[in-house]
Scaffold this active site. Structure first.
Site, mmCIF file in Angstrom:
data_model
loop_
_atom_site.group_PDB
_atom_site.id
_atom_site.type_symbol
_atom_site.label_atom_id
_atom_site.label_comp_id
_atom_site.label_asym_id
_atom_site.label_seq_id
_atom_site.Cartn_x
_atom_site.Cartn_y
_atom_site.Cartn_z
ATOM 1 N N PHE A 150 0.797 -1.234 0.000
ATOM 2 C CA PHE A 150 0.000 0.000 0.000
ATOM 3 C C PHE A 150 0.829 1.284 0.000
ATOM 4 O O PHE A 150 0.323 2.354 -0.313
ATOM 5 C CB PHE A 150 -0.937 0.019 1.225
ATOM 6 C CG PHE A 150 -0.245 0.401 2.512
ATOM 7 C CD1 PHE A 150 0.016 1.732 2.814
ATOM 8 C CD2 PHE A 150 0.179 -0.556 3.431
ATOM 9 C CE1 PHE A 150 0.680 2.105 3.985
ATOM 10 C CE2 PHE A 150 0.842 -0.206 4.593
ATOM 11 C CZ PHE A 150 1.085 1.124 4.868
ATOM 12 N N LYS A 174 -1.236 -7.233 -9.083
ATOM 13 C CA LYS A 174 -2.236 -7.305 -8.008
ATOM 14 C C LYS A 174 -1.948 -6.142 -7.082
ATOM 15 O O LYS A 174 -1.043 -6.182 -6.254
ATOM 16 C CB LYS A 174 -2.086 -8.647 -7.272
ATOM 17 C CG LYS A 174 -3.320 -9.181 -6.599
ATOM 18 C CD LYS A 174 -3.851 -8.334 -5.472
ATOM 19 C CE LYS A 174 -3.147 -8.453 -4.168
ATOM 20 N NZ LYS A 174 -3.592 -7.463 -3.163
ATOM 21 N N GLU A 177 -5.140 -3.838 -1.902
ATOM 22 C CA GLU A 177 -6.580 -3.550 -1.806
ATOM 23 C C GLU A 177 -6.831 -2.236 -1.054
ATOM 24 O O GLU A 177 -7.911 -1.670 -1.121
ATOM 25 C CB GLU A 177 -7.323 -4.720 -1.149
ATOM 26 C CG GLU A 177 -6.896 -5.092 0.263
ATOM 27 C CD GLU A 177 -5.681 -6.034 0.316
ATOM 28 O OE1 GLU A 177 -4.757 -5.884 -0.509
ATOM 29 O OE2 GLU A 177 -5.662 -6.893 1.220
ATOM 30 N N SER A 227 5.228 -6.962 3.456
ATOM 31 C CA SER A 227 5.806 -7.293 4.763
ATOM 32 C C SER A 227 6.603 -8.594 4.684
ATOM 33 O O SER A 227 6.345 -9.438 3.810
ATOM 34 C CB SER A 227 4.677 -7.448 5.786
ATOM 35 O OG SER A 227 3.829 -8.495 5.366
ATOM 36 N N CYS A 282 9.851 1.560 3.389
ATOM 37 C CA CYS A 282 10.735 0.458 3.791
ATOM 38 C C CYS A 282 12.167 0.959 3.934
ATOM 39 O O CYS A 282 13.033 0.211 4.373
ATOM 40 C CB CYS A 282 10.657 -0.674 2.785
ATOM 41 S SG CYS A 282 11.221 -0.146 1.174
ATOM 42 N N GLU A 376 9.642 -3.832 13.086
ATOM 43 C CA GLU A 376 9.254 -2.772 12.152
ATOM 44 C C GLU A 376 7.986 -2.097 12.700
ATOM 45 O O GLU A 376 6.987 -2.769 12.945
ATOM 46 C CB GLU A 376 8.952 -3.367 10.765
ATOM 47 C CG GLU A 376 8.527 -2.302 9.766
ATOM 48 C CD GLU A 376 8.378 -2.840 8.346
ATOM 49 O OE1 GLU A 376 7.803 -3.919 8.163
ATOM 50 O OE2 GLU A 376 8.833 -2.142 7.423
HETATM 51 P P1 NAD Z 1 1.462 -6.642 3.187
HETATM 52 O O1 NAD Z 1 2.493 -7.701 3.241
HETATM 53 O O2 NAD Z 1 0.393 -6.646 4.214
HETATM 54 O O3 NAD Z 1 0.701 -6.685 1.758
HETATM 55 C C1 NAD Z 1 1.412 -6.710 0.561
HETATM 56 C C2 NAD Z 1 0.575 -7.435 -0.488
HETATM 57 O O4 NAD Z 1 0.325 -8.771 -0.059
HETATM 58 C C3 NAD Z 1 -0.779 -6.789 -0.713
HETATM 59 O O5 NAD Z 1 -1.052 -6.764 -2.090
HETATM 60 C C4 NAD Z 1 -1.746 -7.698 0.045
HETATM 61 O O6 NAD Z 1 -3.000 -7.785 -0.568
HETATM 62 C C5 NAD Z 1 -1.061 -9.054 0.021
HETATM 63 N N1 NAD Z 1 -1.282 -9.854 1.240
HETATM 64 C C6 NAD Z 1 -1.501 -9.386 2.509
HETATM 65 N N2 NAD Z 1 -1.591 -10.432 3.364
HETATM 66 C C7 NAD Z 1 -1.414 -11.560 2.644
HETATM 67 C C8 NAD Z 1 -1.389 -12.951 2.970
HETATM 68 N N3 NAD Z 1 -1.571 -13.383 4.211
HETATM 69 N N4 NAD Z 1 -1.176 -13.839 1.978
HETATM 70 C C9 NAD Z 1 -0.992 -13.422 0.712
HETATM 71 N N5 NAD Z 1 -1.017 -12.108 0.336
HETATM 72 C C10 NAD Z 1 -1.226 -11.198 1.291
HETATM 73 O O7 NAD Z 1 2.241 -5.248 3.161
HETATM 74 P P2 NAD Z 1 1.625 -3.780 3.215
HETATM 75 O O8 NAD Z 1 1.077 -3.542 4.576
HETATM 76 O O9 NAD Z 1 0.764 -3.526 2.046
HETATM 77 O O10 NAD Z 1 2.953 -2.904 2.997
HETATM 78 C C11 NAD Z 1 3.821 -2.559 4.029
HETATM 79 C C12 NAD Z 1 4.988 -3.505 4.127
HETATM 80 O O11 NAD Z 1 5.677 -3.552 2.874
HETATM 81 C C13 NAD Z 1 6.045 -3.059 5.133
HETATM 82 O O12 NAD Z 1 6.482 -4.181 5.838
HETATM 83 C C14 NAD Z 1 7.162 -2.484 4.275
HETATM 84 O O13 NAD Z 1 8.435 -2.518 4.861
HETATM 85 C C15 NAD Z 1 7.070 -3.379 3.088
HETATM 86 N N6 NAD Z 1 7.695 -2.786 1.921
HETATM 87 C C16 NAD Z 1 8.911 -3.274 1.559
HETATM 88 C C17 NAD Z 1 9.570 -2.718 0.487
HETATM 89 C C18 NAD Z 1 10.923 -3.223 0.101
HETATM 90 O O14 NAD Z 1 11.454 -2.739 -0.892
HETATM 91 N N7 NAD Z 1 11.533 -4.145 0.799
HETATM 92 C C19 NAD Z 1 8.985 -1.666 -0.227
HETATM 93 C C20 NAD Z 1 7.727 -1.212 0.155
HETATM 94 C C21 NAD Z 1 7.093 -1.786 1.243
#
Ligand code: NAD
Length: 485
Positions: A150, A174, A177, A227, A282, A376
């Site tokens: 997000f 994808k 959401e 994450s 991140c 984090e």
């Molecule tokens: P998230 O992991 O909750 O969601 C990421 C994606 O995975 C979304 O599209 C979501 O719909 C999907 N998702 C969520 N739960 C899932 C599950 N149980 N099984 C399968 N798919 C699932 O992350 P977020 O809250 O959207 O974003 C924040 C996180 O992203 C932070 O931890 C941040 O550090 C990380 N991030 C990392 C980088 C990087 O370059 N390493 C860059 C941007 C964000």
């Protein structure tokens, strides 16, 4: 509802998902209901994969110098629609306008890199023995998927879209959401830029679609950003299904501040790094380790933090759950004996009472075993620890399971070099709060911040989005036959 309900984008058309399950899209700025997003089914994904498969033969056979013409036009369209995309980003994600604008400017830079790909993927040719030539070519993989978080509704999609597609793949994205609107505008711009139908597709949804992507037999590669918890799930599931996978996870980035650091510059950089995009980056500074006496610098960091005002120069965090999680971390630290010097809990923005804001927070006298030191937080919070030596600081940094970024503030070049070498992070910096490499340098962390080989942007991403074909050719009958011909 401010916008019409969101649709999937398949084969160049916005289409309804086959499911009735939807989620509300709420603006974190003030709680406005922006739209609803469909939680698509695996049959929606299958339709998108079929469209992408149908588009692949023609697109992959289009010479790369022609393919990148789409991205020259896309870049111009991003420039033209910079304000519209920035406004939408602010509305759905909650970051302030200047941050959204910087995000779209980064999309432009990422696209600019993709237009240079013909210069980088010529392959190699050598006469390896008399009359015998070996050649390598970068060949696209087929249908690939990109799953995004997000926190950057346009930038993270553009980490993957221009490079993967310019290299000849067809893509299914994808979106998160929580911020599904921006990707729809990107789809329109790609179409206007001349991208053939089916080459780029959007399937909205949640866990179900992510799992279906990992399991789909006709998706060749999966990139994930989010994450660490989910990055691991996706990496394991996609590779279990024998797919290529690059899965970027969360972070806990450390800034090490030495007493000889330039106080004003350091304080400004630390405050900007921990609070930019409301700490939801991140690459954000999350832990600071002062080596020796850095009290004067901490005072200045607090002065800088107090100038950061929610709703003015600090955006909202994504939702109520995030707001509560961040505030809980601050409360836990307080209970564990840390000192909350600048307290961002209970932030209110007049006229935006339904927005989800957390003010900038500086926590001092944190110890390494506290949760704010280890986990984090993903909010505008900096946890300050203190050590007597650089090696103690490095031990704390090295012990953290993540490894996205680390930076040192000092005027001592030898010391900076020592710390950069010993830090266990994929992206390191000196006197820089957010050491994000710019194109053509690639982006990617280490340890639990990234699973898989290659980085997601820059030159390194070429290896991820292509496979090498090696040909050996003999034209000369007189070359003879021996063991190497
Ligand atoms: P998230 O992991 O909750 O969601 C990421 C994606 O995975 C979304 O599209 C979501 O719909 C999907 N998702 C969520 N739960 C899932 C599950 N149980 N099984 C399968 N798919 C699932 O992350 P977020 O809250 O959207 O974003 C924040 C996180 O992203 C932070 O931890 C941040 O550090 C990380 N991030 C990392 C980088 C990087 O370059 N390493 C860059 C941007 C964000």
């Amino acid at each position: 509802m401010k916008y019409p309900e969101i649709k999937n984008y398949i084969n160049g058309e916005f289409v309804n998902a086959t499911t009735t399950r939807t989620m509300d899209v709420i603006s974190p700025l003030d709680g406005t209901l922006l739209s609803t997003v469909p939680m698509s089914s695996s049959s929606d994904l299958d339709t998108a994969v079929k469209a992408a498969q149908a588009a692949f033969p023609a697109w992959s056979k289009t010479p790369i110098k022609e393919r990148v013409q789409v991205f020259f036009r896309y870049k111009t369209l991003l420039e033209k629609h910079l304000k519209e995309l920035s406004d939408l980003c602010t509305e759905e994600n909650g970051k302030i306008y200047s941050e959204s604008k910087a995000e779209i400017e980064k999309c432009i830079e990422l696209t600019e890199f993709a237009t240079s790909l013909p210069q980088l993927v010529q392959g190699e040719l050598l006469e390896v023995s008399k009359g015998v030539e070996c050649k390598t070519e970068y060949v696209p993989l087929g249908v690939v998927a990109s799953i995004v978080p997000f926190n950057f509704p346009s930038m993270v999609p553009n980490w993957t879209i221009p490079n993967a597609i310019a290299l000849g793949n067809c893509m299914i994205i994808k979106p998160s959401e929580k911020v599904p609107l921006s990707c729809g505008v990107l789809a329109k711009l790609l179409k206007e830029a001349g991208l053939p139908d089916g080459v780029f597709n959007i399937v909205h949804g949640d866990v179900e679609i992510v799992e279906a992507i990992c399991d789909h037999p006709n998706i060749e590669a999966v990139s994930f950003v989010g994450s660490t918890k989910v990055a691991k799930i996706v990496y394991k599931r996609a590779t279990q299904n024998l797919k290529r996978c690059l899965s970027l996870g969360g972070a806990k980035n450390h800034l090490m501040v030495l007493p000889d650091a330039i106080p004003d510059m350091t304080a400004q950089n630390v405050a900007a790094s921990m609070s930019g995009c409301a700490g939801q980056r991140c690459m954000a500074a999350s832990a600071m380790i002062g080596v020796g006496n850095i009290d004067a610098i901490v005072d200045k960091i607090c002065d800088e933090a107090r100038k950061i005002i929610p709703g003015v120069n600090l955006g909202a965090v994504i939702d109520k759950a995030s707001q509560e999680r961040i505030e809980n971390y601050i409360t836990q630290a307080e209970k564990a004996g840390a000192k909350i010097i600048v307290d961002g809990r209970n932030a209110k923005v007049v006229g935006k009472e339904n927005g989800t804001y957390v003010g900038p927070t500086v926590i001092d006298f944190v110890t390494p075993e506290m949760s704010v030191a280890k986990e984090e937080i993903f909010g505008p919070v900096i946890s300050i620890m203190r050590t007597n030596t650089v090696d103690e600081a490095l031990a704390i940094e090295n012990a953290n399971p993540y490894g996205n970024a680390a930076s040192v503030f000092t005027q001592n070049g030898a010391m900076a070099r020592y710390i950069m070498e010993k830090a266990s992070a994929g992206m390191v910096g000196v006197n820089v709060g957010v050491p994000v490499p710019r194109e053509p340098f690639s982006f990617g962390g280490w340890n639990e911040s990234k699973f898989g080989v290659c980085d997601i942007t820059g030159k390194s991403s070429i290896e991820f989005w292509t496979k090498l074909k090696k040909s050996t050719v003999k034209w000369n009958a007189e070359a003879g036959v021996n063991w190497m011909s």
